[in-house]
Design a protein around this motif. Structure first.
Motif, PDB file in Angstrom:
ATOM      1  N   VAL A  38      26.624  43.450  46.955  1.00 49.64           N
ATOM      2  CA  VAL A  38      27.599  44.009  46.013  1.00 49.64           C
ATOM      3  C   VAL A  38      28.468  42.885  45.454  1.00 49.64           C
ATOM      4  CG1 VAL A  38      27.661  46.288  47.108  1.00 49.64           C
ATOM      5  CG2 VAL A  38      29.251  44.518  47.865  1.00 49.64           C
ATOM      6  N   GLN A  39      29.193  43.216  44.424  1.00 51.25           N
ATOM      7  CA  GLN A  39      30.150  42.276  43.849  1.00 51.25           C
ATOM      8  C   GLN A  39      31.544  42.616  44.369  1.00 51.25           C
ATOM      9  OE1 GLN A  39      29.126  39.589  41.976  1.00 51.25           O
ATOM     10  NE2 GLN A  39      27.176  40.431  42.651  1.00 51.25           N
ATOM     11  N   ALA A  40      32.310  41.590  44.653  1.00 53.69           N
ATOM     12  CA  ALA A  40      33.678  41.767  45.128  1.00 53.69           C
ATOM     13  C   ALA A  40      34.533  40.651  44.552  1.00 53.69           C
ATOM     14  CB  ALA A  40      33.736  41.747  46.655  1.00 53.69           C
ATOM     15  N   GLN A  41      35.824  40.849  44.647  1.00 56.00           N
ATOM     16  CA  GLN A  41      36.779  39.820  44.237  1.00 56.00           C
ATOM     17  C   GLN A  41      37.626  39.460  45.446  1.00 56.00           C
ATOM     18  OE1 GLN A  41      37.036  38.401  41.139  1.00 56.00           O
ATOM     19  NE2 GLN A  41      35.276  39.623  40.529  1.00 56.00           N
ATOM     20  N   LEU A  42      37.668  38.187  45.795  1.00 58.11           N
ATOM     21  CA  LEU A  42      38.586  37.700  46.817  1.00 58.11           C
ATOM     22  C   LEU A  42      39.908  37.456  46.119  1.00 58.11           C
ATOM     23  CD1 LEU A  42      39.174  36.636  49.686  1.00 58.11           C
ATOM     24  CD2 LEU A  42      38.367  34.402  48.896  1.00 58.11           C
ATOM     25  N   ILE A  43      40.946  38.127  46.570  1.00 54.56           N
ATOM     26  CA  ILE A  43      42.262  37.999  45.954  1.00 54.56           C
ATOM     27  C   ILE A  43      43.000  36.882  46.681  1.00 54.56           C
ATOM     28  CG2 ILE A  43      44.426  39.173  45.424  1.00 54.56           C
ATOM     29  CD1 ILE A  43      42.733  41.803  45.466  1.00 54.56           C
ATOM     30  N   THR A  44      43.404  35.868  45.928  1.00 51.84           N
ATOM     31  CA  THR A  44      44.041  34.688  46.513  1.00 51.84           C
ATOM     32  C   THR A  44      45.440  34.517  45.965  1.00 51.84           C
ATOM     33  OG1 THR A  44      43.135  33.252  44.804  1.00 51.84           O
ATOM     34  CG2 THR A  44      41.810  33.535  46.789  1.00 51.84           C
ATOM     35  N   PRO A  66      48.206  31.635  44.238  1.00 48.71           N
ATOM     36  CA  PRO A  66      48.963  32.642  43.501  1.00 48.71           C
ATOM     37  C   PRO A  66      48.008  33.683  42.934  1.00 48.71           C
ATOM     38  CG  PRO A  66      48.858  30.604  42.251  1.00 48.71           C
ATOM     39  CD  PRO A  66      48.202  30.344  43.574  1.00 48.71           C
ATOM     40  N   PRO A  67      48.526  34.824  42.509  1.00 51.25           N
ATOM     41  CA  PRO A  67      47.622  35.917  42.144  1.00 51.25           C
ATOM     42  C   PRO A  67      46.461  35.453  41.273  1.00 51.25           C
ATOM     43  CG  PRO A  67      49.883  36.646  41.955  1.00 51.25           C
ATOM     44  CD  PRO A  67      49.925  35.167  42.271  1.00 51.25           C
ATOM     45  N   ALA A  68      45.336  35.350  41.906  1.00 48.93           N
ATOM     46  CA  ALA A  68      44.097  34.963  41.244  1.00 48.93           C
ATOM     47  C   ALA A  68      42.966  35.609  42.031  1.00 48.93           C
ATOM     48  CB  ALA A  68      43.946  33.444  41.245  1.00 48.93           C
ATOM     49  N   THR A  69      41.777  35.573  41.476  1.00 49.87           N
ATOM     50  CA  THR A  69      40.636  36.135  42.174  1.00 49.87           C
ATOM     51  C   THR A  69      39.476  35.159  42.151  1.00 49.87           C
ATOM     52  OG1 THR A  69      39.800  37.235  40.193  1.00 49.87           O
ATOM     53  CG2 THR A  69      41.281  38.524  41.601  1.00 49.87           C
ATOM     54  N   ARG A  70      38.590  35.348  43.106  1.00 53.23           N
ATOM     55  CA  ARG A  70      37.364  34.561  43.163  1.00 53.23           C
ATOM     56  C   ARG A  70      36.219  35.544  43.371  1.00 53.23           C
ATOM     57  NH1 ARG A  70      35.313  30.501  47.911  1.00 53.23           N
ATOM     58  NH2 ARG A  70      33.294  30.123  46.960  1.00 53.23           N
ATOM     59  N   PRO A  71      35.222  35.520  42.479  1.00 51.17           N
ATOM     60  CA  PRO A  71      34.104  36.454  42.648  1.00 51.17           C
ATOM     61  C   PRO A  71      33.260  36.091  43.866  1.00 51.17           C
ATOM     62  CG  PRO A  71      33.695  34.964  40.814  1.00 51.17           C
ATOM     63  CD  PRO A  71      35.075  34.661  41.309  1.00 51.17           C
ATOM     64  N   LEU A  72      32.782  37.125  44.554  1.00 52.81           N
ATOM     65  CA  LEU A  72      31.918  36.961  45.724  1.00 52.81           C
ATOM     66  C   LEU A  72      30.764  37.944  45.621  1.00 52.81           C
ATOM     67  CD1 LEU A  72      34.543  37.057  48.626  1.00 52.81           C
ATOM     68  CD2 LEU A  72      33.506  35.030  47.627  1.00 52.81           C
ATOM     69  N   SER A  73      29.707  37.657  46.366  1.00 56.10           N
ATOM     70  CA  SER A  73      28.579  38.585  46.456  1.00 56.10           C
ATOM     71  C   SER A  73      28.231  38.831  47.919  1.00 56.10           C
ATOM     72  CB  SER A  73      27.360  38.023  45.720  1.00 56.10           C
ATOM     73  OG  SER A  73      27.625  37.889  44.356  1.00 56.10           O
TER      74      SER A  73
END
Length: 137
Positions: free
Chosen positions: A9-15, A17-24
């Protein structure tokens, strides 16, 4: 032979400062471990370069898709209509991940098709589990 469900699945790691990193990550369910679901993170995101696997209750995932759920190391809650957050607590810190709720529901339905709710006990070998637990005692 054990049947295993494995959904990437696709997910977003929330880091911060408020930002995201896509993950699978992959969601995994094994009918021989009918009470648990697993999130398998690829090795490229771990601190030591190895695959990271988190296991938690299938019931927790189900409850967390409906409303805030969880105590201890894993918390799950809906975030709006389309997203669900899974928060993982470890000694190294906290990981907050956002998933599409539809992906989690689809995975969960597949697990219930394989092992129905309430029938998990019929898949457990309690004698083998006790033997393993007490081995060497």
């Amino acid at each position: 032979m054990s049947k295993v469900i494995h959904h990437t699945v696709q997910a977003q790691l929330i880091t911060r400062p408020p930002a995201t990193r896509p993950l699978s990550p992959a969601l995994r369910y094994d009918q021989d471990d009918p009470l648990a679901v697993h999130i398998v993170f690829p090795s490229d995101i771990s601190l030591d370069g190895g695959e990271v696997v988190w296991a938690f209750s299938r019931d927790l995932l189900d409850a967390g898709l409906r409303g805030p759920a969880g105590e201890g190391d894993v918390h799950v809650w809906p975030c709006g209509v389309e997203s669900t957050v899974i928060e993982l607590h470890a000694g190294e810190g906290v990981a907050v991940l956002e998933f599409r709720s539809a992906d989690l529901w689809s995975f969960l339905r597949c697990t219930y098709d394989l092992v129905g709710a309430g029938s998990e006990g019929s898949r457990l070998d309690l004698e083998e589990g006790l033997t393993a637990l007490l081995r060497g005692v």
